[in-house]
Design an enzyme around this catalytic site. Structure first.
Site, PDB file in Angstrom:
ATOM      1  N   GLN A 114     -10.182 -50.750  36.175  1.00 41.42           N
ATOM      2  CA  GLN A 114      -9.173 -49.708  36.072  1.00 41.42           C
ATOM      3  C   GLN A 114      -9.071 -49.176  34.653  1.00 41.42           C
ATOM      4  O   GLN A 114      -9.592 -49.765  33.703  1.00 41.42           O
ATOM      5  CB  GLN A 114      -7.819 -50.254  36.512  1.00 41.42           C
ATOM      6  CG  GLN A 114      -7.344 -51.462  35.728  1.00 41.42           C
ATOM      7  CD  GLN A 114      -6.135 -52.119  36.360  1.00 41.42           C
ATOM      8  OE1 GLN A 114      -5.019 -51.918  35.901  1.00 41.42           O
ATOM      9  NE2 GLN A 114      -6.366 -52.902  37.421  1.00 41.42           N
ATOM     10  N   HIS A 122      -6.018 -46.581  32.277  1.00 38.17           N
ATOM     11  CA  HIS A 122      -4.674 -46.020  32.308  1.00 38.17           C
ATOM     12  C   HIS A 122      -4.612 -44.733  31.486  1.00 38.17           C
ATOM     13  O   HIS A 122      -5.341 -44.574  30.506  1.00 38.17           O
ATOM     14  CB  HIS A 122      -3.673 -47.043  31.775  1.00 38.17           C
ATOM     15  CG  HIS A 122      -3.776 -48.375  32.433  1.00 38.17           C
ATOM     16  ND1 HIS A 122      -3.577 -48.544  33.786  1.00 38.17           N
ATOM     17  CD2 HIS A 122      -4.085 -49.604  31.946  1.00 38.17           C
ATOM     18  CE1 HIS A 122      -3.744 -49.823  34.098  1.00 38.17           C
ATOM     19  NE2 HIS A 122      -4.070 -50.482  33.005  1.00 38.17           N
ATOM     20  N   GLU A 125      -1.533 -51.838  26.980  1.00 34.51           N
ATOM     21  CA  GLU A 125      -1.134 -53.181  27.369  1.00 34.51           C
ATOM     22  C   GLU A 125      -1.792 -54.237  26.491  1.00 34.51           C
ATOM     23  O   GLU A 125      -2.821 -53.987  25.849  1.00 34.51           O
ATOM     24  CB  GLU A 125      -1.470 -53.453  28.836  1.00 34.51           C
ATOM     25  CG  GLU A 125      -2.941 -53.398  29.163  1.00 34.51           C
ATOM     26  CD  GLU A 125      -3.209 -53.470  30.675  1.00 34.51           C
ATOM     27  OE1 GLU A 125      -4.096 -54.251  31.061  1.00 34.51           O
ATOM     28  OE2 GLU A 125      -2.556 -52.745  31.437  1.00 34.51           O
ATOM     29  N   HIS A 128     -11.291 -51.701  32.268  1.00 30.79           N
ATOM     30  CA  HIS A 128     -11.203 -53.154  32.189  1.00 30.79           C
ATOM     31  C   HIS A 128     -10.928 -53.735  33.564  1.00 30.79           C
ATOM     32  O   HIS A 128     -10.499 -53.038  34.482  1.00 30.79           O
ATOM     33  CB  HIS A 128     -10.097 -53.581  31.221  1.00 30.79           C
ATOM     34  CG  HIS A 128      -8.734 -53.095  31.611  1.00 30.79           C
ATOM     35  ND1 HIS A 128      -8.310 -51.801  31.353  1.00 30.79           N
ATOM     36  CD2 HIS A 128      -7.691 -53.700  32.244  1.00 30.79           C
ATOM     37  CE1 HIS A 128      -7.073 -51.639  31.794  1.00 30.79           C
ATOM     38  NE2 HIS A 128      -6.677 -52.779  32.350  1.00 30.79           N
ATOM     39  N   ARG A 170      -8.385 -46.391  39.403  1.00 34.84           N
ATOM     40  CA  ARG A 170      -9.293 -47.492  39.725  1.00 34.84           C
ATOM     41  C   ARG A 170     -10.739 -47.021  39.885  1.00 34.84           C
ATOM     42  O   ARG A 170     -10.990 -45.912  40.348  1.00 34.84           O
ATOM     43  CB  ARG A 170      -8.828 -48.186  41.006  1.00 34.84           C
ATOM     44  CG  ARG A 170      -7.423 -48.777  40.896  1.00 34.84           C
ATOM     45  CD  ARG A 170      -6.951 -49.369  42.209  1.00 34.84           C
ATOM     46  NE  ARG A 170      -5.590 -49.893  42.083  1.00 34.84           N
ATOM     47  CZ  ARG A 170      -4.493 -49.159  42.232  1.00 34.84           C
ATOM     48  NH1 ARG A 170      -4.591 -47.878  42.570  1.00 34.84           N
ATOM     49  NH2 ARG A 170      -3.304 -49.704  42.065  1.00 34.84           N
TER      50      ARG A 170
END
Length: 392
Positions: A96, A98, A133, A254, A273
């Site tokens: 995925q 982001h 993240e 990742h 994804r």
């Protein structure tokens, strides 16, 4: 201080035992993937201030400055800027990436205009925020992160001697520079025919179980019909040891393969994804979000925080979240109370004492929300305590 009651998300890739063990509960027999701590409306934590359990997002919405502090509200808006998790992977998560804030806002508006419900499985954007993240391993933690150099990825794929992989390998060697090579290779990998995927999985099963193909062979056992097996071979393999961390900015592809970690991220659930999942895959939208740059990720190790004995900080290039760790050894310590924070005990037991003398104990797996009162909180106990907050 509020002891939090948190939601466990039962995603299919979750471990059957890791989160129950952390929380001191009996396994349910079902996967338990993520423990959410925070105020994301998808699964907000709950706190009881004498009138029964209340959603943390609703408590914050009723008094943003009282809960978050004026500085945080001025900088990040009237909601908790971060989402804190414990992630337990029994099998690989999806590959995925982001979006940036601008991409998230545009994508959210476009899907709203199309009338796609927020909980629809084909929805890409569930909010208007980006999702940088950080993960910090609680034991050995394995993943895929960032693109390999095109020549290295071509060598790895060529070593399988599967003729059907030629479209991917050729694009890795094509003229136009690294970015175009990686874009072309990922596009080609996600368009491969089923026979090529099947043959690749068969060959991976015959490779050295301790060699460089081993991580991808393990992935193939769980996802034998998934093009993500080949897409994953374009990414670097990474293994973190307990206490090591990894930061991922927008657009970095990742996948987490196995292990347990704490995860701290911006308050978002936006995911595009590329494979290793039965969930929705939107290749054109994914290609807009992914940053096509090669580079091996470097594990982060914490550094002592000046002025706060016992605190070690994991540095990140953004201010919406800040992750640090305390190794409690019975000596009382003090933490600043000017920002909102969530504290999580992962080993042993911690004791929190507020300025007014209120005491809250945290056993392993328990967490607390500390509003931004401006007053310090004292910590004591023995074990490991993670602290999530913001920088203002």
């Amino acid at each position: 201080m509020d002891r939090l009651v948190n939601t466990v998300r039962p995603y299919a890739w979750g471990s059957l035992t890791a989160l129950p063990e952390l929380l001191g509960q009996r396994p349910t027999g079902e996967p338990q993937a993520e423990l959410w701590m925070g105020a994301h409306p998808g699964a907000p934590s709950r706190a009881d201030r004498g009138e029964g359990p209340c959603r943390l997002d609703e408590l914050i919405a009723a008094d943003p400055e009282g809960e978050l502090g004026a500085a945080s509200v001025a900088r990040f808006g009237p909601s908790l800027p971060f989402l804190f998790k414990v992630l337990a992977a029994g099998i690989p998560l999806s590959i995925q990436a982001h979006p940036t804030v601008d991409q998230a806002r545009a994508g959210f508006a476009a899907e709203n205009a199309l009338g796609i419900p927020l909980d629809a499985p084909e929805r890409n954007y569930r909010d208007t925020n980006h999702k940088p993240e950080m993960v910090c391993a609680l034991g050995e933690f394995e993943g895929l992160c960032g693109f390999r150099r095109p020549a290295e990825a071509a060598r790895l794929l060529s070593g399988l001697a599967v003729p059907g992989l030629a479209p991917v390998i050729d694009r890795l060697s094509a003229a136009g520079g690294e970015s175009e090579a990686l874009r072309g290779a990922l596009t080609a990998a996600l368009a491969l025919d089923e026979e090529t995927v099947r043959r690749t999985v068969e060959v991976l099963a015959l490779t050295d179980p301790d060699g460089e193909y081993a991580p991808y062979a393990r992935v193939a056992k769980d996802f034998p019909d998934d093009r993500g097996v080949i897409a994953g071979m374009l990414l670097n393999h990474l293994r973190l040891q307990a206490g090591e961390a990894l930061y991922l900015g927008a657009g970095v592809p990742h996948a987490y393969l196995s292990g347990v970690c704490v995860e701290l991220q911006a308050n978002s659930d936006n995911v595009l994804r590329a494979g290793l999942t039965p969930k929705h895959i939107d290749v054109p939208e994914l290609l807009k979000v992914v940053v096509f740059e090669a580079g091996a990720p470097e594990p982060l190790r914490p550094a002592p925080v000046e002025g706060t004995p016992g605190e070690e900080l994991y540095p990140v290039p953004i201010d919406e979240f800040r992750l640090s760790r305390f190794t409690l050894d019975g000596v009382e310590r003090e933490i600043d109370g000017r920002t909102p924070q969530i504290l999580l005990c992962t080993e042993g037991a911690a004791r929190l004492t507020a300025a007014d003398g209120t005491v809250l104990g945290l056993a392993r797996g328990q967490s607390a929300f500390l509003p931004a009162t401006g007053a310090p909180t004292r910590l004591s106990g023995t074990g490991t305590l993670f602290r999530s907050t913001v920088t203002v």
